[in-house]
Design a protein around this motif. Structure first.
Motif, PDB file in Angstrom:
ATOM      1  N   TYR A  72      47.016  17.746   9.662  1.00  0.00           N
ATOM      2  CA  TYR A  72      45.726  18.440   9.730  1.00  0.00           C
ATOM      3  C   TYR A  72      45.677  19.420  10.900  1.00  0.00           C
ATOM      4  N   ALA A 117      41.390  23.481   6.554  1.00  0.00           N
ATOM      5  CA  ALA A 117      42.466  22.631   7.074  1.00  0.00           C
ATOM      6  C   ALA A 117      42.540  21.318   6.312  1.00  0.00           C
ATOM      7  N   TRP A 139      46.518  27.020  11.577  1.00  0.00           N
ATOM      8  CA  TRP A 139      46.675  28.107  10.603  1.00  0.00           C
ATOM      9  C   TRP A 139      45.328  28.753  10.281  1.00  0.00           C
ATOM     10  N   CYS A 187      47.368  22.604  10.091  1.00  0.00           N
ATOM     11  CA  CYS A 187      46.561  23.395   9.157  1.00  0.00           C
ATOM     12  C   CYS A 187      45.359  24.024   9.862  1.00  0.00           C
ATOM     13  N   THR A 223      50.970  18.575   5.041  1.00  0.00           N
ATOM     14  CA  THR A 223      51.124  19.142   6.377  1.00  0.00           C
ATOM     15  C   THR A 223      50.060  18.537   7.298  1.00  0.00           C
ATOM     16  N   CYS A 269      44.112  22.028   2.918  1.00  0.00           N
ATOM     17  CA  CYS A 269      45.534  22.323   3.086  1.00  0.00           C
ATOM     18  C   CYS A 269      46.328  21.039   3.298  1.00  0.00           C
ATOM     19  N   SER A 270      45.846  20.188   4.181  1.00  0.00           N
ATOM     20  CA  SER A 270      46.555  18.957   4.476  1.00  0.00           C
ATOM     21  C   SER A 270      46.586  18.022   3.272  1.00  0.00           C
ATOM     22  N   VAL A 281      45.971  27.072   1.029  1.00  0.00           N
ATOM     23  CA  VAL A 281      47.415  26.847   1.083  1.00  0.00           C
ATOM     24  C   VAL A 281      48.105  28.209   1.079  1.00  0.00           C
TER      25      VAL A 281
END
Length: 302
Positions: A23, A12, A29, A26, A21, A15-16, A41
């Motif tokens: 946290y 996460a 996800w 993410c 996006t 990704c962030s 990602v």
């Protein structure tokens, strides 16, 4: 399990950091196994989506040079919300109109040939604008910080024919020809497919790519004829640090169906390679007009 929780949190975070996006989104996800520490990602799931995103990157890398970039948004986008079925990109307000002018397809009689992304069309979609393809299901949504923003769209004239206006629901022959050129067979086609993966992933990581332009608000970007992206900058993030962050975000993870290429195992000082495709990251000496004065100021009186 503690190890699983740590991996999800790290996925996460990556990704962030790469996309912008939030946290918590993410992390959700990661809990749903949409992302992992290896690939934090989300990738585009279809070749059509990857091709569209790749073609967008090529047009913007060549067209939105450093003189027009703002705020480190090298391709004109400040954040991304990637999913397997689509992509939402946040436009930088200073370059939003220019981004659309570069992406939308047109015949340029002054300089010859087709410009823009073949088959791309612009349609309003609620509070967003959507870039769709005449053929296929690819879609990229664009969000502007001003909810009331209306783009200043290019028009016909001065040797330009805006195909996205004239051919709303069908391909112009020039667009068909350009797309047919990308669907060959053999090794070159394989490398083109791998390059689409790489370029699509670059578009989905605007926050990391923006590190190259953070110091001056811009960086030099361009492509080679086969779509390899080159990013050149001077100040700020070190080249090795940027490569490590891009690799940690999964940029060069080889997807199923992409074969390893001898080029992948070679050691280059400025390339990240995958499946025979590559992106070039190059840091140089600062050439900005005020660089010498800034250095002298930091050095102090003699």
């Amino acid at each position: 399990m503690p190890g699983t929780t740590r991996n999800r949190r790290r996925a996460a975070e990556l990704c962030s950091e790469a996309t912008g996006t939030p946290y918590r989104t993410c992390l959700n996800w990661a809990s749903q196994e949409m992302i992992s520490r290896t690939l934090p990602v989300p990738d585009a799931a279809t070749a059509d989506q990857r091709t569209t995103e790749s073609l967008m990157v090529c047009e913007l890398a060549d067209g939105l040079r450093e003189s027009e970039q703002r705020g480190g948004a090298l391709f004109g986008f400040t954040r991304a919300r990637p999913t397997r079925t689509g992509l939402l990109l946040g436009l930088h307000p200073a370059t939003a109109d220019r981004v659309l002018a570069l992406l939308l397809p047109r015949i340029d009689e002054r300089y010859g040939g087709l410009r823009g992304v073949p088959g791309l069309r612009l349609v309003p979609h609620g509070r967003y604008w959507a870039l769709t393809r005449v053929q296929g299901n690819a879609v990229v949504h664009l969000a502007h910080p001003d909810a009331e923003w209306q783009p200043e769209l290019p028009v016909h004239g001065a040797g330009l024919t805006q195909l996205w206006r004239r051919n709303r629901h069908r391909l112009h022959p020039a667009e068909s020809a350009r797309l047919d050129d990308r669907t060959g067979t053999g090794g070159d086609a394989g490398r083109a497919t791998a390059q689409d993966w790489l370029n699509s992933r670059l578009l989905r990581r605007p926050r990391l790519l923006g590190l190259a332009g953070a110091a001056h608000g811009a960086a030099n970007t361009y492509t080679h004829g086969s779509g390899q992206v080159v990013v050149e900058w001077c100040c700020g993030v070190e080249r090795g640090d940027l490569e490590r962050q891009l690799r940690a975000s999964g940029l060069a993870v080889r997807p199923d169906g992409i074969r390893e290429h001898p080029r992948d195992r070679q050691t280059f000082t400025d390339r990240v390679a995958m499946g025979g495709a590559h992106v070039t990251l190059r840091k140089a000496v600062c050439a900005y007009p005020y660089a010498s004065a800034a250095s002298a100021s930091k050095a102090g009186p003699r």
